[in-house]
Design an enzyme around this catalytic site. Sequence first.
Site, PDB file in Angstrom:
ATOM      1  N   THR A  98      30.702  41.999  39.287  1.00  0.00           N
ATOM      2  CA  THR A  98      30.487  40.655  39.069  1.00  0.00           C
ATOM      3  C   THR A  98      28.894  40.388  38.849  1.00  0.00           C
ATOM      4  O   THR A  98      28.598  39.184  38.625  1.00  0.00           O
ATOM      5  CB  THR A  98      30.854  39.916  40.474  1.00  0.00           C
ATOM      6  OG1 THR A  98      30.015  40.632  41.691  1.00  0.00           O
ATOM      7  CG2 THR A  98      32.369  39.892  40.623  1.00  0.00           C
TER       8      THR A  98
ATOM      9  N   LYS B  35      25.997  41.802  40.681  1.00  0.00           N
ATOM     10  CA  LYS B  35      24.952  41.923  41.552  1.00  0.00           C
ATOM     11  C   LYS B  35      23.592  42.634  41.183  1.00  0.00           C
ATOM     12  O   LYS B  35      22.557  41.949  41.404  1.00  0.00           O
ATOM     13  CB  LYS B  35      25.351  42.420  42.904  1.00  0.00           C
ATOM     14  CG  LYS B  35      26.729  41.863  43.296  1.00  0.00           C
ATOM     15  CD  LYS B  35      27.278  42.261  44.605  1.00  0.00           C
ATOM     16  CE  LYS B  35      27.854  43.721  44.417  1.00  0.00           C
ATOM     17  NZ  LYS B  35      28.917  43.967  43.587  1.00  0.00           N
ATOM     18  N   THR B  36      23.834  43.712  40.416  1.00  0.00           N
ATOM     19  CA  THR B  36      22.529  44.556  40.062  1.00  0.00           C
ATOM     20  C   THR B  36      22.105  43.788  38.758  1.00  0.00           C
ATOM     21  O   THR B  36      20.878  43.843  38.894  1.00  0.00           O
ATOM     22  CB  THR B  36      23.076  45.933  39.687  1.00  0.00           C
ATOM     23  OG1 THR B  36      23.798  46.536  40.717  1.00  0.00           O
ATOM     24  CG2 THR B  36      21.630  46.673  39.404  1.00  0.00           C
TER      25      THR B  36
ATOM     26  N   HIS C  80      62.374  40.929  33.626  1.00  0.00           N
ATOM     27  CA  HIS C  80      61.216  40.249  33.913  1.00  0.00           C
ATOM     28  C   HIS C  80      61.035  38.988  33.360  1.00  0.00           C
ATOM     29  O   HIS C  80      60.820  37.957  33.891  1.00  0.00           O
ATOM     30  CB  HIS C  80      59.905  41.207  33.844  1.00  0.00           C
ATOM     31  CG  HIS C  80      60.051  42.364  34.850  1.00  0.00           C
ATOM     32  ND1 HIS C  80      59.861  42.201  36.296  1.00  0.00           N
ATOM     33  CD2 HIS C  80      59.746  43.555  34.732  1.00  0.00           C
ATOM     34  CE1 HIS C  80      59.616  43.288  36.923  1.00  0.00           C
ATOM     35  NE2 HIS C  80      59.618  44.320  35.799  1.00  0.00           N
TER      36      HIS C  80
ATOM     37  N   ASP D  55      56.861  47.811  40.602  1.00  0.00           N
ATOM     38  CA  ASP D  55      57.263  46.521  41.019  1.00  0.00           C
ATOM     39  C   ASP D  55      57.675  46.324  42.746  1.00  0.00           C
ATOM     40  O   ASP D  55      57.172  45.194  43.368  1.00  0.00           O
ATOM     41  CB  ASP D  55      58.622  46.109  40.138  1.00  0.00           C
ATOM     42  CG  ASP D  55      58.469  46.263  38.984  1.00  0.00           C
ATOM     43  OD1 ASP D  55      57.233  45.671  38.466  1.00  0.00           O
ATOM     44  OD2 ASP D  55      59.447  46.279  38.135  1.00  0.00           O
TER      45      ASP D  55
ATOM     46  N   GLU E  67      62.516  45.184  31.267  1.00  0.00           N
ATOM     47  CA  GLU E  67      61.190  44.260  30.808  1.00  0.00           C
ATOM     48  C   GLU E  67      62.201  43.041  30.357  1.00  0.00           C
ATOM     49  O   GLU E  67      61.447  41.923  30.583  1.00  0.00           O
ATOM     50  CB  GLU E  67      60.416  44.720  29.601  1.00  0.00           C
ATOM     51  CG  GLU E  67      59.650  45.920  30.011  1.00  0.00           C
ATOM     52  CD  GLU E  67      59.039  46.112  30.976  1.00  0.00           C
ATOM     53  OE1 GLU E  67      58.357  44.825  31.263  1.00  0.00           O
ATOM     54  OE2 GLU E  67      58.590  46.878  31.623  1.00  0.00           O
TER      55      GLU E  67
ATOM     56  N   PRO F 228      32.706  41.557  44.649  1.00  0.00           N
ATOM     57  CA  PRO F 228      33.589  42.456  44.096  1.00  0.00           C
ATOM     58  C   PRO F 228      32.664  43.499  43.027  1.00  0.00           C
ATOM     59  O   PRO F 228      31.582  42.784  42.475  1.00  0.00           O
ATOM     60  CB  PRO F 228      34.580  41.820  43.437  1.00  0.00           C
ATOM     61  CG  PRO F 228      34.709  40.556  43.958  1.00  0.00           C
ATOM     62  CD  PRO F 228      33.409  40.221  44.310  1.00  0.00           C
ATOM     63  N   PRO F 229      32.934  44.706  42.659  1.00  0.00           N
ATOM     64  CA  PRO F 229      32.473  45.199  41.850  1.00  0.00           C
ATOM     65  C   PRO F 229      32.201  44.625  40.422  1.00  0.00           C
ATOM     66  O   PRO F 229      33.521  44.211  39.977  1.00  0.00           O
ATOM     67  CB  PRO F 229      33.202  46.671  41.745  1.00  0.00           C
ATOM     68  CG  PRO F 229      34.114  46.797  43.011  1.00  0.00           C
ATOM     69  CD  PRO F 229      34.152  45.466  43.414  1.00  0.00           C
TER      70      PRO F 229
END
Length: 656
Positions: free
Chosen positions: A247, A249-250, A470, A541, A467, A244-245
């Site tokens: 994480t 890698k570069t 929830h 939701d 809220e 994933p972006p």
Amino acid sequence: MAEDKKSPKENKGKKPDSKKPKFSPYWIYGSIFLIFIAIQLSGGSNWTQPKKTTQAEFETYLKDGDVEKVEIVNKKVAQVYLTPEALTEEKHVKNKNKGFMAQAGDPTYQFEFGDLQNFENNFQEIKQENNLDTNIVWQTESNIWSEVIIGFLPFIVIIAIWIFIMRRMSGGGGGGAGGQIFNIGKSKAKLFDEKIDVKTSFKDVAGLEGAKEEVQEIVDFLKNPEKYTSLGGKIPKGALLVGPPGTGKTLLARAVAGEAKVPFYSLSGSDFVEMFVGVGASRVRDLFKQAKEKSPAIIFIDEIDAIGRARGKSNFSGSNDERENTLNQLLTEMDGFGTGTNVIVIAATNRADVLDKALMRAGRFDRQIYVDLPDVRERKEIFEVHLRPLKKEEGLDTDFLSKQTPGFSGADIANVCNEAALIAARQEKKAVGKQDFLDAVDRIVGGLEKKNKIITPAEKEAIAFHEAGHATVSWMLEHAAPLVKVTIVPRGQSLGAAWYLPEERLIVRPEQMLDEMCATLGGRAAEKVIFNKISTGALSDLEKVTKQARAMVTIYGLNEKVGNLTYYDSSGQNEYNFSKPYSEKTAELIDKEISNLIETQYQRAIELLENHKDKLTELANVLLDKEVIFKDNLQTIFGKRPFSKEEEEDKKTIAE
């Protein structure tokens, strides 16, 4: 990032950076050319120009018999030649041309006259009155070079504009490869020096132990090839970093550049793309040619999906695809006929599903290294790396921070640390504290607080009950996530938000998904129970539960009527199909089962809230009063949670 300290010897040998423009011989050529043009356009040097006089003075000299002849140049200028006797007179000696390039037969005076006919009439009249033998000579002068330059000037301007546009389209810049029109096919890869350009090492890469071990082995291949080739092994051709972006890698590739003692070429997949046909393939050839000349070497291609997409999938035009030609050249260079040099290719992408199968096979990218999101232990290590440059309070608990940020990538954690430092600085603190990090997490997950947003009392009450619904449902269900914080202060695009810390699970069971769906629908159910009306506030939701229900039915095979089927295609080829992989009858069944799942959990949430309506109202009133409530407020109203677990568990996640 840890920075390497350079020795005095290295600093001594390094040339100081100078921002002055570099000397070029073209400057000399250009200066000479401009001077030449100026001389030609001005009609010669001013050093040889005769002294200027007036027509009245000329007529006086003519009456005195001092003029030998007059030259009319281009019908505008009269150049006066004096007799040898007149040149010896004192009044003319001081006006004699004594320039550097002056000659004996040069004119002494010159002047411009108005009307040519009047000048000629006056001249003839004076000549007859004084019985002179002075003659008029007509002459036409032209500057050949100025005419040639003026004739070619439009073509020169057009060529200059064309070269300027070509340079801009081919990457700009003056001296680098690809900067000039004739170097457009050259590689744009940047060669990194581990001593100067890259200061990242494997110590700066926290977590990612498996991926780091694989990459370290590749570096060891290049440092000590005999260790592996002595047993008959071969150095791998390539390694593909997938994940994933954000994480890391570069970052892993930068660490390789800092650790490897070999040339390291870095570029992006989009650097091969150009508007000219054949440029991408030419740049691939030039890149591998440079790497082979300095082998052993490493080539890093970031975002390789820009050129590595599967061939023949999206080419609807039927024409020759430049991207496919670039990919074909890359496939040939990596494992074609006659390749045997020690050049390793490391690539990174978060779209491995769209890459061409020929690129993924063994012999090209021998290793596919998956760089996953960090777990709680790895998040702690990442925090410790990014906390180094911060002025933090003593005793800051990194274990607590790692538990409050599950699901965050390494880039997200770096953003949290930076945001916390900005919040502390905004409040004029001397050090970054625990609360600053919690505020930073809230800022990143929920968005910026908008306390000045205009909300009517009726809307605020509806948001509070939404809220509170929830929070109430999640408190009563076993597998729902335990509450951390609820707020009715608008954040980002939401009018209210709730934070939870559910367990991090590798596998999820149906009852767990159903409890989560029920808790998600608790907001709309609370509006129905209290006001007997519903609103548009449950959009996010509904989107969440619809995706969950569809995944249960069509992806994970968790529905009894649909059965143990999945319509998920990991290869990604369904993107190019215009037909569904199931019949219309099955589509109706899928829609019906998705609706049944959602409606069942909605009724379940309504039933729960009906049974605890008084506590729901009490919680909503507290929320209206304080605007922000925490888990302690729920324990005061509901008592201890029936299904509570240890708060210090290592695996927890955060959700909104």
